[in-house]
Design an enzyme around this catalytic site. Sequence first.
Site, short mmCIF file in Angstrom:
data_model
loop_
_atom_site.label_atom_id
_atom_site.label_comp_id
_atom_site.label_asym_id
_atom_site.label_seq_id
_atom_site.Cartn_x
_atom_site.Cartn_y
_atom_site.Cartn_z
N ASP A 17 -6.70 9.16 -4.25
CA ASP A 17 -6.72 8.13 -3.22
C ASP A 17 -5.29 7.70 -2.90
O ASP A 17 -4.54 7.28 -3.78
CB ASP A 17 -7.53 6.92 -3.72
CG ASP A 17 -7.60 5.80 -2.69
OD1 ASP A 17 -8.59 5.73 -1.97
OD2 ASP A 17 -6.64 5.00 -2.63
N TYR A 39 1.13 3.29 1.41
CA TYR A 39 1.72 3.51 0.10
C TYR A 39 3.02 4.29 0.20
O TYR A 39 3.83 4.26 -0.73
CB TYR A 39 0.77 4.27 -0.82
CG TYR A 39 -0.57 3.62 -1.07
CD1 TYR A 39 -0.83 2.30 -0.68
CD2 TYR A 39 -1.59 4.32 -1.70
CE1 TYR A 39 -2.07 1.73 -0.91
CE2 TYR A 39 -2.83 3.75 -1.94
CZ TYR A 39 -3.07 2.45 -1.53
OH TYR A 39 -4.29 1.89 -1.76
N LYS A 42 -5.56 6.27 4.32
CA LYS A 42 -5.98 5.08 5.07
C LYS A 42 -5.05 4.79 6.24
O LYS A 42 -3.84 5.01 6.16
CB LYS A 42 -5.99 3.86 4.13
CG LYS A 42 -6.79 4.09 2.85
CD LYS A 42 -6.71 2.89 1.92
CE LYS A 42 -7.25 3.22 0.55
NZ LYS A 42 -6.31 4.00 -0.26
N HIS A 64 -7.54 0.36 6.50
CA HIS A 64 -7.08 -0.23 5.25
C HIS A 64 -7.49 -1.70 5.08
O HIS A 64 -7.69 -2.17 3.96
CB HIS A 64 -5.57 -0.09 5.13
CG HIS A 64 -5.08 -0.04 3.72
ND1 HIS A 64 -3.93 0.61 3.34
CD2 HIS A 64 -5.59 -0.56 2.57
CE1 HIS A 64 -3.75 0.48 2.03
NE2 HIS A 64 -4.74 -0.22 1.55
#
Length: 273
Positions: free
Chosen positions: A48, A53, A78, A111
């Site tokens: 994931d 990120y 996401k 997200h």
Amino acid sequence: MSVLNEYFALANGVQIHKVAFGTWQIPDGADTYDSVTHALKSGYRHIDTARAYGNEASVGRAVRDSGIPRDEIFITTKLPAQIKDYEAAKASFEESSSLLGLGPVDLYLIHAPWPWEERGKDCAEGNQAVWRAMEEFYTAGRIRSIGVSNFSVADLESLKQTAQVQPMVNQIRWFIGYTQDETTAYCKAHDILVEGYSPLATGAILDNPEVGRIAEKYGKSVAQVCIRYLLEKDVLPLPKSVTPSRIVENAEVDFTISAEDLAFLDGLKDTNA
């Protein structure tokens, strides 16, 4: 059989591994590459990540270098929370797809229902717009399943008004003492798989004496009990670690918690204190 080889079935029939390796807060580069590489070597097959990120490129490189057939690995990423525009959503997906370099994305999520800096803002129209872009990629076969993250019942109901394809997943903060019962019940009633991030309450639960007593009873760590608790509730856990021994430990959850102990854990509150 290891839980790492077990699956949930999404509403569209896609099989999703029951435990995911989370990469939130793992820096791009060697940290992400090494942790994902170790997770894959340890048997994880569900990784994931997210555009936010900033580590999609390293995730993709680790998967490609693993030598594991692509169709054996499930990749989630996401759409950034601040993107609430159709064209911007399409561009962001293309960026994620390019950085990952893995072909079709297995699961793509919004997200959050609002930008992080404007938590609670009404972005209903924006969510509907980006969902339309996601539906198009889904229909085109570039995304195998679509869903959301951090969505409340009201957010899900709003999205439903214009959606042609219903969300298959809602990834939410979920751990012992914080189980978001209303949202979880709604999702289960509408065939939306709940994924639980921060199953260890971002580490806050690890020193909880009550959970510790349950762990001792089963000869397991507190982390293992926390992760198993989600699985007992048909919630998909996303444990994260950069420590090789803990990456392995977090997947060794092939045991059963008794109904009595589950009920005790259900009654715990404020484990994130």
